[in-house]
Design an enzyme around this catalytic site. Structure first.
Site, PDB file in Angstrom:
ATOM      1  N   LYS A 126     -23.604  28.585  16.650  1.00  0.00           N
ATOM      2  CA  LYS A 126     -22.963  28.679  17.965  1.00  0.00           C
ATOM      3  C   LYS A 126     -21.446  28.680  17.826  1.00  0.00           C
ATOM      4  CE  LYS A 126     -26.550  26.507  20.859  1.00  0.00           C
ATOM      5  NZ  LYS A 126     -26.837  25.414  21.813  1.00  0.00           N
TER       6      LYS A 126
ATOM      7  N   LYS B  58     -34.986  35.270  16.985  1.00  0.00           N
ATOM      8  CA  LYS B  58     -35.852  34.646  17.976  1.00  0.00           C
ATOM      9  C   LYS B  58     -35.474  35.015  19.398  1.00  0.00           C
ATOM     10  CE  LYS B  58     -34.091  30.346  18.928  1.00  0.00           C
ATOM     11  NZ  LYS B  58     -34.146  29.059  19.481  1.00  0.00           N
TER      12      LYS B  58
ATOM     13  N   LYS C 250     -32.172  32.709  25.201  1.00  0.00           N
ATOM     14  CA  LYS C 250     -31.477  32.848  26.472  1.00  0.00           C
ATOM     15  C   LYS C 250     -30.114  33.477  26.296  1.00  0.00           C
ATOM     16  CE  LYS C 250     -33.233  28.487  28.352  1.00  0.00           C
ATOM     17  NZ  LYS C 250     -32.907  27.063  28.330  1.00  0.00           N
TER      18      LYS C 250
END
Ligand code: AMP
Ligand code: TRP
Length: 340
Positions: free
Chosen positions: A113, A205, A208
């Site tokens: 991230k 994967k 969101k």
């Protein structure tokens, strides 16, 4: 014998998708009959990356409503909002002060991230796993059902509880034996369906945060949109579907979804689809997805029509969660030597 305690949570960031359901919430539903379950909407985690304040409250309610729509029963499970139980933030601080910085710097999810955020990385993003440890440890959770991607965070929670709190701060009983302050939790990672992959790239994967909406199926997507996304999903030119071919990750993923959501299981689905072309399989998968999501969408709409019902569930959940969390926080405060 008290039932084993389970705690888990999902962030209210954006719409919940198939991965959240199959990798997380579906397993919670099965646990609520046999375990003492706590499910929270982790809104404090949602602000570790830039967020929209105009949307946070709505997303928090909608995530809670989806828990219920997916089958979480508030008469069996405690459903609550993380930020409404202040002990989460407070235990997080206590744990922060005993957690080595380099334990956090090596977290895979942080590194991933952080790359995306550039120089905008907040201290909160680095601290995310300590807050998650607080979420878990406050409830003396025995088991934490999560997707595979959260395993490292769970190990961190175990290490903090064991090595940083219990080993250093446990009070002694009359015989001089240490009384553990925090319960050391176990991960509960379920294999089949534990990792749902992106519809546009079978090697990453479903997430969101993928900017491409077509990469995921959201739980509230209408049937036409589901059909469209499945139609556009990445495939390969090979005829027939199969599991386990490393050259065909998209096929593995789509067949896996069909096996799971049709209720047929992997063997039956694999033989049914062994000679099927994509032109036959895709409409079949779309239909299966639409039917699997229909009851969830119907229940979600019922909760939207009666917001008071959701408010009652969350208020009740907050009170129950608060009672348990406060007791653990007090125990930890005492072990660390704070003035009562
Ligand atoms: P997140 O969407 O990252 O807040 O994840 C919430 C929960 O859903 C966690 O337990 C994740 O492990 C799980 N999860 C998220 N994405 C997937 C996925 N693609 N496949 C399986 N589980 C997932
Ligand atoms: N980090 C988890 C995720 O992204 C969400 C989470 C926060 C969580 N606190 C938790 C999961 C406590 C289980 C238990 O999926």
């Amino acid at each position: 014998m008290p039932r084993a305690r389970v705690l888990s949570g999902v962030q209210p960031t954006g719409a919940l998708h198939l991965g959240n359901w199959l990798g997380a919430i579906r397993n919670w539903v099965e646990l609520q009959d046999s375990h003492d379950t706590f499910f929270c909407v982790v809104d404090l985690h949602a602000i570790t990356v830039p967020h929209n304040p105009a949307q946070l409250a709505d997303d928090t309610r909608s995530t809670a409503a989806l828990y219920l729509a997916c089958g979480i029963d508030p008469t069996k499970a405690t459903v609550f909002v993380q930020s409404q139980v202040p002990a989460h933030s407070e235990l997080c601080w206590l744990l922060n002060c005993v957690t080595p910085l380099n334990w956090l710097e090596r977290m895979i999810q942080f590194k991933e991230k952080a790359v995306k955020q550039g120089d905008q990385v907040s201290v909160g993003l680095l601290d995310y796993p300590v807050l998650m440890a607080a979420d878990i440890l406050l409830y003396d959770a025995d088991l934490v059902p999560v997707g595979e991607d959260q395993k490292q965070h769970l190990e961190l929670a175990r290490d903090i509880a064991q090595q940083r709190i219990n080993a250093r701060f446990a009070p002694k009983d009359a015989e001089g034996e240490p009384i553990p302050v925090l319960k050391v939790p176990e991960p509960l990672i379920l294999k089949e369906g534990a990792r749902v992959m992106s519809l546009t790239d079978g090697r990453s994967k479903m997430s969101k945060s993928d900017p491409n909406e077509g990469s995921r199926i959201n739980l509230l997507d209408p049937p036409e949109l589901i059909t469209k996304k499945v139609k556009r999903a990445k495939t390969d030119p090979v005829m027939g579907l199969e599991f386990g071919n490393p050259e065909r990750p998209e096929t593995d993923n789509l067949l896996g979804l069909y096996a799971l959501l049709s209720g047929k299981g992997r063997d039956a689905a694999a033989s049914e689809c062994a000679d099927m072309g994509w032109g036959t399989f895709k409409p079949l998968l779309a239909e299966t997805l639409v039917e699997a999501l229909r009851p969830i969408q119907e229940r979600y709409n019922d909760f939207n029509a009666d917001p008071g019902e959701l408010d009652r569930v969350l208020k009740d959940g907050r009170e129950r969660a608060n009672a348990v969390a406060q007791a653990t926080l007090n125990r930890t405060r005492a072990a660390l030597g704070f003035l009562p």
